[in-house]
Design a protein around this motif. Structure first.
Motif, PDB file in Angstrom:
ATOM      1  N   PRO A 189       0.816  -1.210   0.000  1.00 25.68           N
ATOM      2  CA  PRO A 189       0.000   0.000   0.000  1.00 25.68           C
ATOM      3  C   PRO A 189       0.855   1.268   0.000  1.00 25.68           C
ATOM      4  N   LEU A 190       0.289   2.334  -0.516  1.00 24.50           N
ATOM      5  CA  LEU A 190       1.002   3.599  -0.632  1.00 24.50           C
ATOM      6  C   LEU A 190       1.306   4.152   0.761  1.00 24.50           C
ATOM      7  N   PRO A 191       2.578   4.483   1.067  1.00 26.87           N
ATOM      8  CA  PRO A 191       2.922   5.019   2.387  1.00 26.87           C
ATOM      9  C   PRO A 191       2.115   6.268   2.728  1.00 26.87           C
ATOM     10  N   ALA A 192       1.847   6.453   4.001  1.00 24.46           N
ATOM     11  CA  ALA A 192       1.005   7.569   4.444  1.00 24.46           C
ATOM     12  C   ALA A 192       1.598   8.919   4.086  1.00 24.46           C
ATOM     13  N   ASP A 193       2.927   9.005   4.034  1.00 28.30           N
ATOM     14  CA  ASP A 193       3.566  10.283   3.758  1.00 28.30           C
ATOM     15  C   ASP A 193       3.984  10.445   2.307  1.00 28.30           C
ATOM     16  N   ASP A 194       3.506   9.581   1.419  1.00 30.55           N
ATOM     17  CA  ASP A 194       3.904   9.670   0.014  1.00 30.55           C
ATOM     18  C   ASP A 194       3.380  10.952  -0.606  1.00 30.55           C
TER      19      ASP A 194
END
Length: 316
Positions: free
Chosen positions: A266-271
C-alpha cells in the motif's frame, strides 16, 4: 496440509468460492493485513505448505523461499507474476501455479479514471458533500479528442473499442507494434512514442513492465505531451517516472494524471502522491471485481486439488 491466503484485504476469499472440497486435507488461514517486510512474511508462513497470493502484493524473491522450508505450493492470481523468482522456487522444490483472469476489469477501471479526470468527478463530489461551490470546474469533452495508447495488447485493444464508441480518434504505439494489428481495430499506428505523446489528448499506459519499458515515460516524454493532456496508468508504476510525473503535475506540463499502481503498495502515508494536485488515484483496483475474484479463488482451489492429486495444473 496448512494453507495461507495472503493480502485478502476485503476478507472475501473464503466466501467467494467453496473451499469445503479441501476439508480434511487442507487447513486454510486467511491474512487480511499486508505484511510490509520479508521478516513478517517469513514469520507468518514458516509452517505453511501452501500459500495463495494476490497478484504482486507480496513479492517472493529467492531470499524468502530460502526462509520457507515447508513451502511446497505457491499459487498466484493470474498466469504471470513478476514478483515471484521462479528459478528460486524450482530450486527450493516449490511448485508455482496460476489462475485465469478477465481483461474486462482493468479496461473498465481505465475508463473510470479517464472519465473521473475529464469531468473532475472527485472534486465536484467532494464539494457537493461539503456544501461547497455548486460547479467549480469545466469538464473536458472526449468526443473528437485523441486517445493515445502506449501498448496495444488485449487490454489496450478493448480500451480502444470503448474510445471509438465515445467518438474519439485512437492512436497506438509500442516498440514492436505493427500497422497490421492497429488497422484491424481502426486505430492509427504512431510513428514514434514522441508523435503519440504530442498528438494525444489522453494517454493511457498498457505495456508490461520490463527493462525496456521501465521509465518509458520520463521527464522528456511528459514535457512532449500537450499542457491540456491527461495521463492514465493502470499498468505498472515504474513505467512512468514517478518524480517526473509529480513535477509535471506541479508545474503544469500536463493537466492531470490518474494511476491505479504505485511503486510501494500500500502507498505510504507520507507519500507525495497523496497531496500532489490534479492527481486521481485508486488503490490498485484494476483487477478487483467479483468476476475476477471468483475466477482467482475457484481456480486456486482447483490448483490445490490437482497438486494434492500429484498432477499440478496451470504451472508457471
Amino acid at each position: 496440509m496448512r494453507c495461507a491466503v495472503l493480502d485478502d484485504y476485503q476478507g472475501v476469499s473464503l466466501a467467494m468460492v467453496d473451499w469445503s472440497v479441501l476439508s480434511g486435507q487442507v487447513e486454510v488461514t486467511v491474512h487480511r493485513e499486508h505484511f510490509a517486510t520479508e521478516d513478517e512474511v517469513a514469520e507468518a508462513l514458516r509452517d505453511q505448505e501452501i500459500v495463495v497470493i494476490m497478484r504482486e502484493r507480496t513479492p517472493f524473491p529467492a531470499s524468502l523461499f530460502a526462509r520457507l522450508p515447508s513451502l511446497r505450493l505457491l499459487i498466484t492470481s493470474g498466469m504471470r507474476n513478476a514478483s515471484i523468482d521462479l528459478t528460486a522456487a524450482a530450486s527450493a522444490g516449490v511448485t508455482v501455479c496460476g489462475t485465469g483472469s478477465t481483461s474486462e476489469a482493468p479496461v473498465e477501471l481505465t475508463w473510470a479514471l479517464i472519465l473521473g479526470l475529464a469531468r473532475h468527478i472527485v472534486t465536484e463530489n467532494t464539494a457537493l458533500r461539503a456544501n461547497g461551490p455548486w460547479q467549480s470546474t469545466v469538464g473536458t469533452l472526449l468526443a473528437g479528442k485523441t486517445l493515445g495508447l502506449i501498448g496495444f495488447g488485449k487490454i489496450g485493444v478493448k480500451v480502444a473499442r470503448v474510445a471509438r464508441a465515445f467518438g474519439m480518434d485512437v492512436v497506438a504505439w509500442s516498440q514492436n507494434l505493427t500497422a497490421d494489428r492497429t488497422s484491424a481495430e481502426d486505430v492509427r499506428l504512431a510513428a514514434s512514442k514522441e508523435e503519440l505523446l504530442a498528438s494525444s489528448d489522453v494517454v493511457s499506459v498498457h505495456v508490461v513492465l520490463s527493462e525496456r519499458t521501465r521509465g518509458l515515460l520520463d521527464a522528456d516524454a511528459l514535457k512532449a505531451m500537450k499542457p491540456s493532456a491527461l495521463l492514465v496508468n493502470t499498468s505498472r508504476a515504474a513505467i512512468v517516472d514517478q518524480q517526473a510525473m509529480v513535477t509535471a503535475l506541479r508545474e503544469g506540463w500536463i493537466a492531470g494524471a490518474a494511476a491505479d499502481v504505485f511503486e510501494t503498495e500500500p502507498l505510504p502515508a507520507d507519500d507525495v502522491l497523496r497531496t500532489v494536485p490534479n492527481f486521481l488515484a485508486t488503490p490498485h483496483l484494476g483487477y478487483v471485481t467479483d468476476a475476477n475474484y471468483s475466477i482467482y479463488f475457484r481456480e486456486a482451489v482447483e490448483d490445490i486439488q490437482a497438486f494434492l492429486a500429484g498432477a499440478p495444473i496451470r504451472t508457471l
